[in-house]
Design a protein around this motif. Sequence first.
Motif, short mmCIF file in Angstrom:
data_model
loop_
_atom_site.label_atom_id
_atom_site.label_comp_id
_atom_site.label_asym_id
_atom_site.label_seq_id
_atom_site.Cartn_x
_atom_site.Cartn_y
_atom_site.Cartn_z
N GLY A 23 37.31 18.44 42.96
CA GLY A 23 36.87 18.27 44.34
C GLY A 23 37.89 18.78 45.33
O GLY A 23 37.54 19.43 46.32
N GLY A 24 39.18 18.50 45.09
CA GLY A 24 40.21 19.00 45.98
C GLY A 24 40.30 20.50 45.98
O GLY A 24 40.49 21.13 47.04
N THR A 25 40.14 21.11 44.82
CA THR A 25 40.18 22.57 44.72
C THR A 25 39.02 23.21 45.47
O THR A 25 39.20 24.19 46.22
CB THR A 25 40.17 23.01 43.25
OG1 THR A 25 41.29 22.45 42.57
CG2 THR A 25 40.22 24.53 43.14
N ALA B 220 39.57 22.82 49.23
CA ALA B 220 40.66 23.65 49.75
C ALA B 220 40.31 25.13 49.76
O ALA B 220 40.65 25.86 50.70
CB ALA B 220 41.93 23.42 48.93
N VAL B 221 39.62 25.59 48.71
CA VAL B 221 39.38 27.03 48.55
C VAL B 221 38.02 27.45 49.11
O VAL B 221 37.94 28.29 50.02
CB VAL B 221 39.48 27.42 47.06
CG1 VAL B 221 39.17 28.91 46.88
CG2 VAL B 221 40.87 27.09 46.51
N THR C 164 44.51 24.31 55.00
CA THR C 164 45.66 24.35 55.90
C THR C 164 46.74 23.43 55.34
O THR C 164 46.67 22.21 55.49
CB THR C 164 45.27 23.92 57.32
OG1 THR C 164 44.21 24.75 57.79
CG2 THR C 164 46.46 24.05 58.25
N PHE C 165 47.71 24.00 54.68
CA PHE C 165 48.70 23.21 53.96
C PHE C 165 49.56 22.41 54.94
O PHE C 165 49.95 22.94 55.99
CB PHE C 165 49.60 24.12 53.12
CG PHE C 165 50.41 23.39 52.09
CD1 PHE C 165 49.84 22.99 50.90
CD2 PHE C 165 51.74 23.09 52.34
CE1 PHE C 165 50.59 22.31 49.95
CE2 PHE C 165 52.51 22.41 51.41
CZ PHE C 165 51.92 22.01 50.22
N THR D 238 41.49 15.63 53.29
CA THR D 238 40.66 15.31 52.13
C THR D 238 40.99 16.22 50.96
O THR D 238 41.18 15.76 49.82
CB THR D 238 39.17 15.46 52.49
OG1 THR D 238 38.84 14.54 53.54
CG2 THR D 238 38.29 15.18 51.27
N ALA D 239 41.08 17.53 51.22
CA ALA D 239 41.33 18.49 50.14
C ALA D 239 42.66 18.24 49.45
O ALA D 239 42.73 18.06 48.23
CB ALA D 239 41.27 19.92 50.70
N PHE D 240 43.74 18.20 50.23
CA PHE D 240 45.06 18.02 49.62
C PHE D 240 45.29 16.58 49.19
O PHE D 240 46.09 16.32 48.28
CB PHE D 240 46.14 18.49 50.59
CG PHE D 240 46.15 19.98 50.76
CD1 PHE D 240 46.59 20.81 49.74
CD2 PHE D 240 45.69 20.55 51.93
CE1 PHE D 240 46.59 22.18 49.88
CE2 PHE D 240 45.67 21.94 52.08
CZ PHE D 240 46.13 22.75 51.05
#
Length: 288
Positions: free
Chosen positions: A51-53, A56-57, A63-64, A181-183
Amino acid sequence: MSLTLPTRARSSAALVLAGVLWGTGGLAGSLLGSRAGLHPLAVADYRLLVGGTVAAVLLKGGTFPRTAAAARRVLAVGGLFALFQASYFAAVALSSVSVATMTTIGAAPVMVTLASVRKFRRWTVVSVAGTVAGLVLLQWSPGEPISFGGLGFALLAAAGFVTLTLVTAKPVEGLEPLSTTAFGCLAGGLLLLPFASWSGMAIPLRADVLAVVCYLGAVPTALAYAAYLRGLADAHPVLGSLSAVFEPLTAAVLSAALLGERLSVTAWCGAAVLVAALVVGYWRPEPR
């Protein structure tokens, strides 16, 4: 006005969609655990990492975090995601998809209320009392033992979810919600990885298993959170707040249709009381 109403309608629809998609997460995780022979820790870890991948992608939430405050927020969110997901799937394994989901989602508003409300007004008391009564009826069926392990993990999952909500209520400069959420999912997956690896994460390379892994990470995780964040800004206040009801209802219907789970009459009464209490809790006519 012609522009405002469609915007609100789309935002409310996005929140309802998020609730429905979240409601499929327990079912997908249960299917992954049974078909791949995975421990709940491994199921939770696959959900967070995939889910995070995806968030993020594919959903451009990448946005790190570039400041110490943003990094601390992501780490905190990751730890809470790991606790929430691991506890939730443990509750599913020890009870059922419908009961675990309803207990987790039903208990969360009570915990938020107890943590944030300074003065208990009439409708607040009605909501809390109704939720507690619904949870008791949901867990108790005449002639059947109560799964105290499932109840305990569901309450732990609710506590993790509530803490996550409270922690993310205040934004951090330079860190967008979807990036959080992503990271946060990726950080939670990495934190959970040693424990999940110990339990065994190998899966059979079959099309059905791989499809469930992808679905669990992409749909009830990345897409659901994206829809939720999309709808927060302009949602109709009533439909937006009531969207949380769709998650346990979706889980109950799908688990009955696809997994053959059947709730007793007592449990269905508890579910009805719980949904009513959630409606009152999210749409109380009195100020907090």
